[in-house]
Design an enzyme around this catalytic site. Structure first.
Site, PDB file in Angstrom:
ATOM      1  N   LYS A   1       0.820  -1.215   0.000  1.00 12.62           N
ATOM      2  CA  LYS A   1       0.000   0.000   0.000  1.00 12.62           C
ATOM      3  C   LYS A   1       0.852   1.262   0.000  1.00 12.62           C
ATOM      4  O   LYS A   1       0.497   2.253  -0.620  1.00 12.62           O
ATOM      5  CB  LYS A   1      -0.952   0.015   1.202  1.00 12.62           C
ATOM      6  CG  LYS A   1      -2.150  -0.900   1.033  1.00 12.62           C
ATOM      7  CD  LYS A   1      -3.263  -0.485   1.981  1.00 12.62           C
ATOM      8  CE  LYS A   1      -4.442  -1.442   1.874  1.00 12.62           C
ATOM      9  NZ  LYS A   1      -5.418  -1.222   2.963  1.00 12.62           N
TER      10      LYS A   1
ATOM     11  N   LYS B   1      -8.191  -8.709  -9.614  1.00 12.19           N
ATOM     12  CA  LYS B   1      -9.254  -8.854  -8.624  1.00 12.19           C
ATOM     13  C   LYS B   1     -10.454  -7.978  -8.992  1.00 12.19           C
ATOM     14  O   LYS B   1     -10.269  -6.871  -9.489  1.00 12.19           O
ATOM     15  CB  LYS B   1      -8.714  -8.383  -7.264  1.00 12.19           C
ATOM     16  CG  LYS B   1      -8.785  -9.447  -6.179  1.00 12.19           C
ATOM     17  CD  LYS B   1      -8.094  -8.969  -4.926  1.00 12.19           C
ATOM     18  CE  LYS B   1      -8.972  -9.187  -3.714  1.00 12.19           C
ATOM     19  NZ  LYS B   1      -8.247  -9.002  -2.449  1.00 12.19           N
TER      20      LYS B   1
ATOM     21  N   LYS C   1     -13.805  -2.200  -6.829  1.00 11.90           N
ATOM     22  CA  LYS C   1     -14.718  -1.066  -6.943  1.00 11.90           C
ATOM     23  C   LYS C   1     -14.080   0.065  -7.733  1.00 11.90           C
ATOM     24  O   LYS C   1     -14.772   0.961  -8.195  1.00 11.90           O
ATOM     25  CB  LYS C   1     -15.112  -0.559  -5.559  1.00 11.90           C
ATOM     26  CG  LYS C   1     -13.903  -0.319  -4.656  1.00 11.90           C
ATOM     27  CD  LYS C   1     -13.925   0.987  -3.945  1.00 11.90           C
ATOM     28  CE  LYS C   1     -12.543   1.216  -3.364  1.00 11.90           C
ATOM     29  NZ  LYS C   1     -12.236   2.569  -3.007  1.00 11.90           N
TER      30      LYS C   1
END
Ligand code: TRP
Length: 339
Positions: free
Chosen positions: A118, A201, A204
């Site tokens: 991240k 994956k 959203k």
């Protein structure tokens, strides 16, 4: 269901209010959590404090927190049976996270692969919260002395850290206070991939809405998206091993298997030799049957934020009872004076 014949072990899990809940969230998490309600005392949490480890627009965060709670409810979490709340309403999560930040070692956190992923190359600019994220997650779980934690593969390392923290805390203070925590890695399609690219994956944030089935999609949208889903030109194989280099085929078959609650072998057995067109028809029918009621409830709940808020308020009150007790005991163990 009578609570008397329930195993009193406690389950805790959390989901970030990321907005735009989709099939991946449902099959990877919520649906499995629903099943656990039959056997355990379950506490489910919308982890808004985890969300702010990267900047969130305050207005959107509020809506996304409600949306995540709505997704739990639409999936079948029973707010009377289980406790459903958002993390920031129970301040003990933050308090225990601080204690754990003092128990965990830098070396342990330095090994966390999710932080490395991240933070990327820009580690110096990552928030301290993003780095300390796993100590907050350990606090979530141990505040309720939960012994079972359903999570996806990607959270296993954080659970191991939770175990390390529990052990070191017990050890440092010479107590047998926090229990052992067991990961419950769940389900077949724990990784639901994009309908446009079977190597990515389902997300959203994918710019193409056709890449995902949203939990607010109506039946027509679900049908349209499955129809347009990417496939390859081979017929369906008679065994899952043959899907190795066919990511799109594997993804659709995994989704089928997960929705129907049958193994990949079984799905391959049913459709071996057929082309994608009849398979997609069967998948569409199944998806509409299983997801239709969920997405309709989701749309309904989104129009009733007052109801969702009342559920979260009640859940937080019940969570607080447990959390306050644990925190008082922890403070005593650590030697923090409460005259
Ligand atoms: N880190 C988890 C995720 O991103 C969410 C989470 C926060 C969680 N606290 C938790 C999961 C406690 C299980 C238990 O998926």
């Amino acid at each position: 269901m009578g609570t008397e014949n329930k195993v009193r072990e406690r389950v805790f899990s959390g989901a970030q209010p990321t907005g735009n809940m989709h099939l991946g969230n449902y099959l990877g998490a919520f649906r499995n959590w629903v099943k656990l309600q039959d056997s355990f005392e379950c506490i489910y949490c919308v982890v808004d404090l985890h969300a702010i480890t990267v900047f969130q627009d305050p207005k959107e965060l509020v809506d996304q927190t409600r949306e995540a709670a709505a997704a739990f409810l639409a999936a079948g979490i029973d707010p009377k049976e289980s406790i459903l709340f958002n993390q920031s309403q129970v301040p003990q999560h933050s308090e225990l996270a601080w204690i754990f930040a003092c128990v965990a070692r830098m070396g342990w956190l330095n090994r966390m692969t999710q932080f490395k992923d991240k933070a990327g190359k820009n580690r110096e600019k990552a928030s301290v919260g993003l780095y300390a994220y796993p100590t907050l997650m350990a606090a979530d779980i141990l505040l309720y002395k939960a012994s079972r934690v359903p999570v996806g593969e990607d959270q296993k390392q954080h659970l191991e850290l939770t175990q390390d923290i529990a052990r070191k805390f017990n050890n440092d203070f010479g107590v047998d206070y926090f229990p052992n925590v067991e990961p419950v890695i769940t389900g077949n399609a724990t990784r639901v991939m994009s309908l446009r690219d079977g190597t990515k994956k389902m997300s959203k944030s994918d710019p193409s809405d056709f890449s995902r089935i949203n939990l607010t999609d109506d039946r027509e949208a679900i049908a349209r998206k499955i129809k347009k889903a990417k496939t390859d030109s081979e017929p369906l194989p008679d065994n899952p091993q043959a899907l190795k280099n066919r990511p799109e085929a594997l993804n659709l078959i995994s989704i089928y298997s997960s929705l129907a609650d049958v193994s990949l072998d079984e799905v391959c057995g049913r459709f071996a030799g057929l082309g994608f067109s009849p398979f997609k028809e069967a998948l569409t029918e199944l998806a509409i049957d299983r997801l239709g009621p969920v997405t309709e409830e989701m749309v309904r709940l989104k129009q009733d934020p007052g109801y969702v808020d009342s559920i979260l308020r009640d859940g937080a009150a019940r969570a607080s009872e447990i959390a306050e007790r644990t925190m008082a005991e922890v403070m005593e163990i650590v030697g923090l004076l409460r005259p």
